[in-house]
Design a protein around this motif. Sequence first.
Motif, short mmCIF file in Angstrom:
data_model
loop_
_atom_site.label_atom_id
_atom_site.label_comp_id
_atom_site.label_asym_id
_atom_site.label_seq_id
_atom_site.Cartn_x
_atom_site.Cartn_y
_atom_site.Cartn_z
N ASP A 103 19.70 40.42 40.30
CA ASP A 103 20.61 40.73 41.40
C ASP A 103 19.86 41.43 42.52
O ASP A 103 18.78 41.97 42.32
CB ASP A 103 21.84 41.52 40.94
N PHE A 104 20.45 41.37 43.71
CA PHE A 104 19.81 41.93 44.90
C PHE A 104 20.87 42.16 45.97
O PHE A 104 21.97 41.63 45.89
CB PHE A 104 18.73 40.95 45.43
N ASP A 105 20.52 42.99 46.94
CA ASP A 105 21.40 43.23 48.09
C ASP A 105 21.23 42.09 49.08
O ASP A 105 20.11 41.64 49.33
CB ASP A 105 21.03 44.55 48.78
N MET A 106 22.34 41.64 49.64
CA MET A 106 22.23 40.66 50.73
C MET A 106 23.47 40.73 51.62
O MET A 106 24.54 41.15 51.20
CB MET A 106 21.98 39.24 50.21
N GLU A 107 23.29 40.31 52.86
CA GLU A 107 24.36 40.41 53.85
C GLU A 107 25.34 39.24 53.78
O GLU A 107 26.36 39.23 54.44
CB GLU A 107 23.75 40.48 55.26
N GLY A 108 25.02 38.23 53.00
CA GLY A 108 25.86 37.04 52.89
C GLY A 108 25.02 35.82 53.13
O GLY A 108 23.80 35.95 53.26
N PRO A 109 25.58 34.64 53.15
CA PRO A 109 27.01 34.35 53.01
C PRO A 109 27.51 34.46 51.57
O PRO A 109 26.71 34.39 50.63
CB PRO A 109 27.09 32.90 53.49
N PHE A 110 28.84 34.62 51.42
CA PHE A 110 29.47 34.68 50.11
C PHE A 110 30.51 33.56 50.00
O PHE A 110 30.88 32.95 51.01
CB PHE A 110 30.14 36.05 49.91
N GLY A 111 30.99 33.36 48.78
CA GLY A 111 32.10 32.42 48.56
C GLY A 111 31.76 30.99 48.92
O GLY A 111 30.70 30.48 48.57
N GLU A 112 32.71 30.33 49.60
CA GLU A 112 32.52 28.91 49.92
C GLU A 112 31.33 28.68 50.84
O GLU A 112 30.59 27.70 50.69
CB GLU A 112 33.79 28.36 50.57
N GLU A 113 31.13 29.60 51.76
CA GLU A 113 30.00 29.47 52.70
C GLU A 113 28.67 29.57 51.95
O GLU A 113 27.70 28.87 52.22
CB GLU A 113 30.10 30.56 53.76
N MET A 114 28.63 30.45 50.95
CA MET A 114 27.45 30.59 50.09
C MET A 114 27.21 29.28 49.33
O MET A 114 26.08 28.80 49.24
CB MET A 114 27.69 31.72 49.08
N ALA A 115 28.29 28.71 48.82
CA ALA A 115 28.16 27.47 48.06
C ALA A 115 27.60 26.35 48.92
O ALA A 115 26.74 25.57 48.48
CB ALA A 115 29.52 27.07 47.47
N GLU A 116 28.07 26.27 50.18
CA GLU A 116 27.56 25.23 51.09
C GLU A 116 26.09 25.47 51.42
O GLU A 116 25.29 24.54 51.45
CB GLU A 116 28.40 25.22 52.37
N SER A 117 25.73 26.74 51.65
CA SER A 117 24.37 27.06 52.07
C SER A 117 23.34 26.80 50.97
O SER A 117 22.20 26.45 51.25
CB SER A 117 24.28 28.54 52.47
N PHE A 118 23.73 27.00 49.71
CA PHE A 118 22.75 26.96 48.63
C PHE A 118 22.91 25.77 47.69
O PHE A 118 22.33 25.75 46.60
CB PHE A 118 22.80 28.28 47.84
N GLU A 119 23.66 24.76 48.11
CA GLU A 119 23.86 23.59 47.24
C GLU A 119 22.52 22.90 46.92
O GLU A 119 22.25 22.55 45.77
CB GLU A 119 24.81 22.59 47.90
N GLY A 120 21.68 22.74 47.92
CA GLY A 120 20.38 22.10 47.70
C GLY A 120 19.49 22.92 46.79
O GLY A 120 18.80 22.38 45.91
N LEU A 121 19.52 24.23 46.99
CA LEU A 121 18.74 25.12 46.12
C LEU A 121 19.22 25.00 44.68
O LEU A 121 18.40 24.91 43.74
CB LEU A 121 18.88 26.57 46.62
N ALA A 122 20.55 24.97 44.51
CA ALA A 122 21.10 24.85 43.15
C ALA A 122 20.62 23.55 42.49
O ALA A 122 20.20 23.56 41.32
CB ALA A 122 22.62 24.90 43.19
N GLN A 123 20.67 22.46 43.23
CA GLN A 123 20.20 21.18 42.67
C GLN A 123 18.75 21.30 42.22
O GLN A 123 18.37 20.80 41.15
CB GLN A 123 20.32 20.06 43.72
N SER A 124 17.93 21.96 43.01
CA SER A 124 16.50 22.07 42.67
C SER A 124 16.27 22.90 41.42
O SER A 124 15.33 22.68 40.66
CB SER A 124 15.71 22.66 43.85
N ILE A 125 17.14 23.88 41.19
CA ILE A 125 16.98 24.77 40.02
C ILE A 125 17.12 23.99 38.72
O ILE A 125 16.48 24.31 37.72
CB ILE A 125 17.97 25.95 40.10
N ASN A 126 17.94 22.93 38.74
CA ASN A 126 18.09 22.10 37.53
C ASN A 126 16.77 21.47 37.09
O ASN A 126 16.65 21.03 35.94
CB ASN A 126 19.12 21.00 37.76
#
Lengths: 101, 101
Positions: free
Chosen positions: A8-31
């Motif tokens: 875990d870490f401190d961050m200013e956002g995004p959170f929630g749905e905006e977070m999901a949109e921003s990091f979808e590609g990153l999530a795919q790569s983690i697989n």
Amino acid sequence: MAYVLQVDFDMEGPFGEEMAESFEGLAQSINEEDGFIWKIWTEDEETKQAGGIYLFDTKAHAKKYLDMHTARLKEFGIEPVRAKIFQVNDALTNINHGPVK
Amino acid sequence: MAYVLQVDFDMEGPFGEEMAESFEGLAQSINEEDGFIWKIWTEDEETKQAGGIYLFDTKAHAKKYLDMHTARLKEFGIEPVRAKIFQVNDALTNINHGPVK
């Protein structure tokens, strides 16, 4: 026997749905990461923290990922990263339906 | 939407099989806690730390359990307890096969 990486870490956002949109590609790569089994994405907009709980097949794979991820977060301007790697106690985890298989 | 409670603390042991034998009754009792879904028991004999990753149905249930568990650990002579409660980001967690359902 699996290994848990908690991050875990401190961050200013995004959170929630905006977070999901921003990091979808990153999530795919983690697989595709070596020894990766699953990740639960965690967030707390109130305290401005986020992170993840990961399951890896070995401690070495968890450590390798953590080193890479810490460097990546630093590029995003996020540091320090709070992280721990733990071994799973299978017998107790089985009693409590822990999803480690 | 589920909530993750991550807990860890310093302890002298027991670890591994001995830990499993010592805490089997405690593990059984955790299945009865309000809103409890699962727990992964974590340990690191090298750094003398242990803890758990829990999934609860609501933040209130996670907080209620944490308060009780912190008091119980104190009775065992274990303090401080390091703990955080996070909301799960479902969309990203689904991409990474996170077991939150």
